[in-house]
Design a protein around this motif. Structure first.
Motif, PDB file in Angstrom:
ATOM      1  N   GLY A 230       0.847  -1.194   0.000  1.00  0.00           N
ATOM      2  CA  GLY A 230       0.000   0.000   0.000  1.00  0.00           C
ATOM      3  C   GLY A 230       0.878   1.239   0.000  1.00  0.00           C
ATOM      4  N   ILE A 231       0.447   2.246  -0.712  1.00  0.00           N
ATOM      5  CA  ILE A 231       1.286   3.430  -0.902  1.00  0.00           C
ATOM      6  C   ILE A 231       1.507   4.205   0.392  1.00  0.00           C
ATOM      7  CG2 ILE A 231      -0.568   5.008  -1.611  1.00  0.00           C
ATOM      8  CD1 ILE A 231       2.954   4.760  -3.140  1.00  0.00           C
ATOM      9  N   HIS A 232       0.498   4.264   1.267  1.00  0.00           N
ATOM     10  CA  HIS A 232       0.690   5.003   2.519  1.00  0.00           C
ATOM     11  C   HIS A 232       1.736   4.332   3.399  1.00  0.00           C
ATOM     12  CE1 HIS A 232      -2.345   8.067   1.992  1.00  0.00           C
ATOM     13  NE2 HIS A 232      -3.155   7.145   1.494  1.00  0.00           N
ATOM     14  N   TRP A 233       1.673   3.011   3.519  1.00  0.00           N
ATOM     15  CA  TRP A 233       2.672   2.298   4.309  1.00  0.00           C
ATOM     16  C   TRP A 233       4.055   2.418   3.686  1.00  0.00           C
ATOM     17  CZ3 TRP A 233       2.868   0.540   9.033  1.00  0.00           C
ATOM     18  CH2 TRP A 233       1.686   0.303   9.721  1.00  0.00           C
ATOM     19  N   SER A 234       4.101   2.300   2.383  1.00  0.00           N
ATOM     20  CA  SER A 234       5.377   2.379   1.681  1.00  0.00           C
ATOM     21  C   SER A 234       6.041   3.734   1.882  1.00  0.00           C
ATOM     22  CB  SER A 234       5.150   2.114   0.195  1.00  0.00           C
ATOM     23  OG  SER A 234       6.330   2.279  -0.527  1.00  0.00           O
ATOM     24  N   LEU A 235       5.278   4.790   1.677  1.00  0.00           N
ATOM     25  CA  LEU A 235       5.826   6.138   1.832  1.00  0.00           C
ATOM     26  C   LEU A 235       6.179   6.429   3.280  1.00  0.00           C
ATOM     27  CD1 LEU A 235       6.531   8.698   0.311  1.00  0.00           C
ATOM     28  CD2 LEU A 235       4.194   9.480   0.666  1.00  0.00           C
ATOM     29  N   GLY A 236       5.335   5.998   4.195  1.00  0.00           N
ATOM     30  CA  GLY A 236       5.600   6.212   5.622  1.00  0.00           C
ATOM     31  C   GLY A 236       6.853   5.497   6.095  1.00  0.00           C
ATOM     32  N   LEU A 237       7.019   4.239   5.684  1.00  0.00           N
ATOM     33  CA  LEU A 237       8.210   3.492   6.090  1.00  0.00           C
ATOM     34  C   LEU A 237       9.469   4.053   5.441  1.00  0.00           C
ATOM     35  CD1 LEU A 237       6.827  -0.152   6.080  1.00  0.00           C
ATOM     36  CD2 LEU A 237       7.423   1.254   8.063  1.00  0.00           C
ATOM     37  N   SER A 238       9.355   4.490   4.202  1.00  0.00           N
ATOM     38  CA  SER A 238      10.502   5.105   3.534  1.00  0.00           C
ATOM     39  C   SER A 238      10.922   6.390   4.242  1.00  0.00           C
ATOM     40  CB  SER A 238      10.160   5.389   2.074  1.00  0.00           C
ATOM     41  OG  SER A 238      11.213   6.073   1.446  1.00  0.00           O
ATOM     42  N   ALA A 239       9.946   7.211   4.610  1.00  0.00           N
ATOM     43  CA  ALA A 239      10.257   8.457   5.319  1.00  0.00           C
ATOM     44  C   ALA A 239      10.831   8.176   6.700  1.00  0.00           C
ATOM     45  CB  ALA A 239       9.001   9.318   5.429  1.00  0.00           C
ATOM     46  N   ALA A 240      10.286   7.177   7.393  1.00  0.00           N
ATOM     47  CA  ALA A 240      10.808   6.826   8.714  1.00  0.00           C
ATOM     48  C   ALA A 240      12.249   6.311   8.600  1.00  0.00           C
ATOM     49  CB  ALA A 240       9.918   5.775   9.371  1.00  0.00           C
ATOM     50  N   ALA A 241      12.516   5.507   7.572  1.00  0.00           N
ATOM     51  CA  ALA A 241      13.881   5.012   7.365  1.00  0.00           C
ATOM     52  C   ALA A 241      14.835   6.171   7.082  1.00  0.00           C
ATOM     53  CB  ALA A 241      13.904   4.001   6.221  1.00  0.00           C
TER      54      ALA A 241
END
Length: 107
Positions: free
Chosen positions: A76-87
């Motif tokens: 899912g795009i929200h999880w993907s973007l959120g995890l990328s930003a957190a990383a």
């Protein structure tokens, strides 16, 4: 940080504001980074250094787009973007720790 908040917000006006903030922060960071490269590069190699900086910055952005897009198709795009930003936030903190230790040692 604004990208992480953008990924988790449910408010459209807040999302737009966070995108504007993120865009301005990106513009400022790229300008400052390019200025530092230009100031620290040897005069004879300045053009080459700026070229490498520009290519590497664009290449990393391209790679991030692919990984976020592929992971977004799975999770899912929200999880993907959120995890990328957190990383990215964690990576920034980890990269800054040696600098902070060196600064404290010199003080």
């Amino acid at each position: 940080m604004s990208t992480l908040l953008f990924a988790v917000t449910g408010s459209y006006p807040l999302a737009v504001a966070l995108l504007v903030i993120g865009g301005l922060a990106n513009l400022a960071a790229m300008s400052v980074g390019q200025t530092v490269v230009q100031l620290l590069a040897p005069p004879g190699d300045r053009g080459k250094m700026l070229g490498v900086y520009g290519v590497s910055a664009s290449g990393l952005r391209f790679g991030s787009g692919i990984t976020v897009g592929l992971f977004g198709a799975v999770a899912g795009i929200h999880w993907s973007l959120g995890l990328s930003a957190a990383a990215m936030c964690v990576g920034t903190i980890l990269a800054g720790l040696p600098v902070l230790r060196d600064y404290r040692r010199r003080s």
